[in-house]
Enzyme design. Structure first.
Site, PDB file in Angstrom:
ATOM      1  N   ASP A  30      -6.176   2.576  -2.977  1.00 17.44           N
ATOM      2  CA  ASP A  30      -7.368   2.608  -2.129  1.00 17.44           C
ATOM      3  C   ASP A  30      -7.481   3.873  -1.283  1.00 17.44           C
ATOM      4  O   ASP A  30      -8.525   4.149  -0.717  1.00 17.44           O
ATOM      5  CB  ASP A  30      -7.488   1.339  -1.258  1.00 17.44           C
ATOM      6  CG  ASP A  30      -6.259   1.079  -0.411  1.00 17.44           C
ATOM      7  OD1 ASP A  30      -5.302   1.882  -0.475  1.00 17.44           O
ATOM      8  OD2 ASP A  30      -6.254   0.063   0.313  1.00 17.44           O
ATOM      9  N   ARG A  31      -6.418   4.663  -1.206  1.00 16.06           N
ATOM     10  CA  ARG A  31      -6.502   5.911  -0.437  1.00 16.06           C
ATOM     11  C   ARG A  31      -6.707   7.107  -1.349  1.00 16.06           C
ATOM     12  O   ARG A  31      -6.384   7.044  -2.536  1.00 16.06           O
ATOM     13  CB  ARG A  31      -5.210   6.146   0.341  1.00 16.06           C
ATOM     14  CG  ARG A  31      -4.944   5.107   1.383  1.00 16.06           C
ATOM     15  CD  ARG A  31      -3.732   5.483   2.204  1.00 16.06           C
ATOM     16  NE  ARG A  31      -3.532   4.478   3.232  1.00 16.06           N
ATOM     17  CZ  ARG A  31      -2.893   4.690   4.365  1.00 16.06           C
ATOM     18  NH1 ARG A  31      -2.355   5.870   4.598  1.00 16.06           N
ATOM     19  NH2 ARG A  31      -2.759   3.730   5.245  1.00 16.06           N
ATOM     20  N   ASP A  73      -2.821   6.294  -3.305  1.00 14.64           N
ATOM     21  CA  ASP A  73      -1.615   5.649  -2.776  1.00 14.64           C
ATOM     22  C   ASP A  73      -1.140   4.484  -3.652  1.00 14.64           C
ATOM     23  O   ASP A  73      -1.659   4.263  -4.746  1.00 14.64           O
ATOM     24  CB  ASP A  73      -1.854   5.180  -1.337  1.00 14.64           C
ATOM     25  CG  ASP A  73      -2.813   4.010  -1.265  1.00 14.64           C
ATOM     26  OD1 ASP A  73      -3.658   3.880  -2.161  1.00 14.64           O
ATOM     27  OD2 ASP A  73      -2.717   3.210  -0.312  1.00 14.64           O
ATOM     28  N   LYS A 105     -11.614   0.183   0.488  1.00 12.60           N
ATOM     29  CA  LYS A 105     -11.658   1.621   0.282  1.00 12.60           C
ATOM     30  C   LYS A 105     -11.214   1.892  -1.145  1.00 12.60           C
ATOM     31  O   LYS A 105     -10.551   1.063  -1.758  1.00 12.60           O
ATOM     32  CB  LYS A 105     -10.817   2.357   1.308  1.00 12.60           C
ATOM     33  CG  LYS A 105      -9.365   1.924   1.455  1.00 12.60           C
ATOM     34  CD  LYS A 105      -8.734   2.659   2.646  1.00 12.60           C
ATOM     35  CE  LYS A 105      -7.261   2.353   2.788  1.00 12.60           C
ATOM     36  NZ  LYS A 105      -7.007   1.209   3.667  1.00 12.60           N
ATOM     37  N   ASP A 121      -1.520   1.259  -3.794  1.00 13.43           N
ATOM     38  CA  ASP A 121      -2.467   0.274  -4.334  1.00 13.43           C
ATOM     39  C   ASP A 121      -3.827   0.876  -4.671  1.00 13.43           C
ATOM     40  O   ASP A 121      -4.776   0.133  -4.949  1.00 13.43           O
ATOM     41  CB  ASP A 121      -2.620  -0.894  -3.348  1.00 13.43           C
ATOM     42  CG  ASP A 121      -3.176  -0.447  -2.005  1.00 13.43           C
ATOM     43  OD1 ASP A 121      -2.973   0.721  -1.636  1.00 13.43           O
ATOM     44  OD2 ASP A 121      -3.820  -1.270  -1.331  1.00 13.43           O
ATOM     45  N   SER A 160       0.793  -1.228   0.000  1.00  8.98           N
ATOM     46  CA  SER A 160       0.000   0.000   0.000  1.00  8.98           C
ATOM     47  C   SER A 160       0.823   1.276   0.000  1.00  8.98           C
ATOM     48  O   SER A 160       1.584   1.522  -0.923  1.00  8.98           O
ATOM     49  CB  SER A 160      -0.949  -0.044   1.185  1.00  8.98           C
ATOM     50  OG  SER A 160      -1.836   1.018   1.122  1.00  8.98           O
ATOM     51  N   HIS A 161       0.728   2.052   1.080  1.00  9.40           N
ATOM     52  CA  HIS A 161       1.381   3.363   1.132  1.00  9.40           C
ATOM     53  C   HIS A 161       2.859   3.251   1.516  1.00  9.40           C
ATOM     54  O   HIS A 161       3.549   4.256   1.558  1.00  9.40           O
ATOM     55  CB  HIS A 161       0.655   4.250   2.146  1.00  9.40           C
ATOM     56  CG  HIS A 161       0.560   3.606   3.501  1.00  9.40           C
ATOM     57  ND1 HIS A 161      -0.284   2.547   3.745  1.00  9.40           N
ATOM     58  CD2 HIS A 161       1.219   3.827   4.647  1.00  9.40           C
ATOM     59  CE1 HIS A 161      -0.140   2.169   5.002  1.00  9.40           C
ATOM     60  NE2 HIS A 161       0.776   2.928   5.573  1.00  9.40           N
TER      61      HIS A 161
HETATM   62  C1  VG1 Z   1      -2.989   2.221   8.518  1.00  3.02           C
HETATM   63  C2  VG1 Z   1      -4.163   3.143   8.733  1.00  3.02           C
HETATM   64  C3  VG1 Z   1      -5.479   2.379   8.609  1.00  3.02           C
HETATM   65  C4  VG1 Z   1      -5.520   1.680   7.240  1.00  3.02           C
HETATM   66  C5  VG1 Z   1      -4.294   0.809   7.063  1.00  3.02           C
HETATM   67  C6  VG1 Z   1      -4.229   0.185   5.686  1.00  3.02           C
HETATM   68  O1  VG1 Z   1      -2.967   1.235   9.535  1.00  3.02           O
HETATM   69  O2  VG1 Z   1      -4.086   3.787   9.977  1.00  3.02           O
HETATM   70  O3  VG1 Z   1      -6.549   3.262   8.766  1.00  3.02           O
HETATM   71  O4  VG1 Z   1      -6.677   0.892   7.130  1.00  3.02           O
HETATM   72  O5  VG1 Z   1      -3.112   1.582   7.249  1.00  3.02           O
HETATM   73  O6  VG1 Z   1      -4.262   1.155   4.691  1.00  3.02           O
HETATM   74  P1  VG1 Z   1      -1.998   1.331  10.816  1.00  3.02           P
HETATM   75  O7  VG1 Z   1      -2.211   0.042  11.554  1.00  3.02           O
HETATM   76  O8  VG1 Z   1      -0.618   1.522  10.270  1.00  3.02           O
HETATM   77  O9  VG1 Z   1      -2.447   2.527  11.578  1.00  3.02           O
HETATM   78  V1  VG1 Z   1      -3.547   0.817   3.198  1.00  3.02           V
HETATM   79  O10 VG1 Z   1      -3.885   2.003   2.184  1.00  3.02           O
HETATM   80  O11 VG1 Z   1      -2.119   0.304   3.715  1.00  3.02           O
HETATM   81  O12 VG1 Z   1      -4.250  -0.646   2.665  1.00  3.02           O
HETATM   82 CO    CO Z   2      -3.524   1.431   0.294  1.00 10.02          CO
END
Ligand code: VG1
Ligand code: CO
Length: 548
Positions: free
Chosen positions: A287-288, A283, A383, A285, A119-120
């Site tokens: 979804d953000r 981001d 998302k 992948d 993801s990010h």
């Molecule tokens: C973070 C965010 C959470 C989100 C998750 C996955 O998790 O706070 O809200 O759902 O990333 O997002 P954490 O445990 O690091 O706070 V993504 O875009 O990585 O799928």
């Molecule tokens: Co993501």
């Protein structure tokens, strides 16, 4: 016919999925048998839990294009064939955004899918890689499944694979290996179809042809092809509207996290004299989402509330109205006030999209979101960054107002949740754990104490009972609830791959039309939060790495 091999292996002890799948340094995933073990553990867990005959089922595979994506897909393909799947569908080029994966699983009635993404988190051989299993509803596996995957990973002794050369991922094709049909499909089709069903594309085309301008920054990640196809090709936004649109293995050496720090280039552009009407980013992948107006940043909490406020009026897919709204616990309470106004329920879930799936499957909620730049609805079970952008375009087309005007009107009507998240990245894991334990110990004794001109009325470690299946998730974030409605929340991240990341979330609600300075409103809360935590004493840091 290819021989199925039983390959001996021994367990790794660190394959418990976090907030969103298993994330590790890329080199960890590149160790012999590491990915193989995990994928076999997924298959074993799914087979056992749902009593599945794979020879009747389709598995979808794709990722965000980061380093090791293609190799991982070849490995997974061999395991999936050896485990006897009827069909294995792979996005062309190995590309599939997270929301598109969700759309494909649902529309193709697949058993599930494997998303390759961190993801990010940044990509590259020295950065991060990840894998996540999504179930039949298109959403991330719930905790009962991820826990079972972990248990299987701890006792694995072998995995099934075949000897087969790498396949060509770049041509649309359909062929058989052993008893499986392999299909390389267009990753844009199902997703675009879902978007066309939900939104009034004609109205959005008119918006662009009337001279409305925007910039979408795909951050060299997976949304580039989707945004190019939908915004520029289908909606007629001028070529060049989508920037950084080609997915790169290292995201152009960037950090594909669409916030004010990592999407600095876009933010600068929107605060420039020649700024377009609207700016957005997504981001790694897809979804953000980050939403910007001219000289203006829309917080994810406000964005969720405003999308919910306008959905029925401005977006054909929600003409029937909303069944309910859901937000993660640390997300601002702005959405709660819209839910109240609409006369629907607002659910408060732990962090992570996997908790929304049951609510949506049970038709209890239509729109949901998190403070971490994630918004979505029951059109899929993830998302969805581009969906949020299309929501905002629809709102702007419907109201004929600017982003700033829309947000300020919302603040006038509902009041404003002044809200920030402060992240402290790269903390020492042991110290961070000690700090949180120490806070837990004194939590009860804090009730009644004065804090920032008010008093602490309640403290707890958030526990969630799923309203649909009654499953319980404990220790989901430490909360200080204050007498004036303000909140301070502490959590350790479950997506990082190095040390610990502390997140402090602060919120204060004022009915002041939104005119106040956010720093001033939140300053006392933030300082008190750090003191209560004894951040400096335990972790020797004082200033956050990222503020959003
Ligand atoms: C973070 C965010 C959470 C989100 C998750 C996955 O998790 O706070 O809200 O759902 O990333 O997002 P954490 O445990 O690091 O706070 V993504 O875009 O990585 O799928
Ligand atoms: Co993501």
């Amino acid at each position: 016919m290819e021989q199925i091999k039983i390959q001996q292996s021994s367990p790794f002890s660190d394959q418990r999925p976090g907030t969103s799948g298993l994330r590790k340094k890329t080199k960890v995933f590149m160790q012999p048998n590491y990915l193989e073990n995990f994928v076999q553990a997924v298959f074993n867990a799914v087979k056992e839990k749902f009593n599945i005959d794979f020879s009747q089922e389709t598995l979808v595979v794709g990722g965000d294009g980061r380093y090791y994506n293609r190799n991982a897909i070849q490995i997974i393909l061999r395991l999936a064939v050896a485990n006897g799947f009827k069909q294995i569908m792979i996005g062309r080029g190995g590309i599939l955004s997270t929301p598109a994966m969700s759309a494909v699983i649902r529309r193709q009635q697949a058993l599930g899918g494997l998303v390759l993404s961190a993801s990010h988190n940044p990509g590259g051989i020295d950065a991060d890689f990840g894998i996540k299993y999504n179930i039949r509803n298109g959403g991330p596996a719930p905790e009962s499944v991820t826990e079972s995957i972990y248990q299987h990973s701890l006792k694995i002794t072998s995995y099934q694979t075949i000897d087969h050369p790498d396949i060509n991922l770049d041509e649309f094709s359909s062929f058989n290996i052993a008893n499986s049909q392999i299909t390389i499909f267009d990753p844009l089709i199902d997703y675009s179809a879902v978007m066309e069903e939900l939104f009034d594309f004609e109205a959005l085309r008119k918006l662009f042809s009337s001279g409305f301008t925007m910039r979408f920054d795909a951050m060299h990640a997976v949304t580039g092809p989707y945004a190019h196809h939908i915004l520029e090709k289908l909606l007629g936004a001028p070529l060049g509207t989508v920037v950084n649109a080609t997915p790169k293995e290292d995201f152009g050496q960037g950090h594909p996290d669409p916030n004010l720090v990592y999407a600095a280039e876009l933010v600068e552009h929107l605060f420039d004299e020649k700024a377009p009407d609207f700016g957005a980013a997504s981001d790694g992948d897809g979804d953000r989402n980050l939403i910007l107006g001219r000289n203006f940043f829309v917080t994810p909490g406000d964005s969720l509330a405003i999308i919910a406020e306008y959905a029925q009026k401005a977006i054909p897919g929600y003409r029937q109205g909303l069944r309910g709204i859901a937000r993660s616990m640390p997300t601002s309470t702005a959405a709660d006030r819209v839910a109240k106004d609409l006369g629907v329920e607002c659910y408060e879930t732990p962090t992570g999209w996997k908790f929304f799936g049951n609510l949506m499957d049970a038709d209890k909620c239509t729109i949901c979101g998190e403070e971490s730049f994630g918004t979505g609805s029951n059109h899929v079970r993830e998302k969805d960054g581009l969906w949020a952008v299309l929501c905002w375009l629809s709102i702007l087309a419907y109201t004929n107002k600017s982003v700033v005007e829309v947000v300020k009107e919302h603040w006038q009507k509902f009041g404003r949740s002044y809200y920030q998240r402060h992240d402290y990245e790269g903390l020492d894991l042991t110290n961070a754990n000690k700090m949180i334990s120490s806070l837990r110990e004194k939590l009860a004794s804090l009730v009644g104490n004065n804090l920032a001109d008010t008093t602490i009325s309640q403290t707890d470690d958030f526990s969630y009972t799923d309203p649909v299946d009654a499953s319980i998730s404990n220790r989901q974030g430490i909360r200080l609830l204050l007498a004036d409605g303000s909140r301070i929340i502490f959590r350790l991240s479950g997506t990082g791959t190095e040390g610990a990341t502390l997140r402090i979330y602060v919120e204060r609600y004022l009915q002041d039309g939104g005119q106040s300075d956010i720093k001033e409103v939140l300053e006392a809360l933030i300082n008190e939060a750090k003191q209560i935590l004894q951040l400096k004493e335990f972790c020797n840091v004082d200033e956050p790495t990222v503020i959003t």
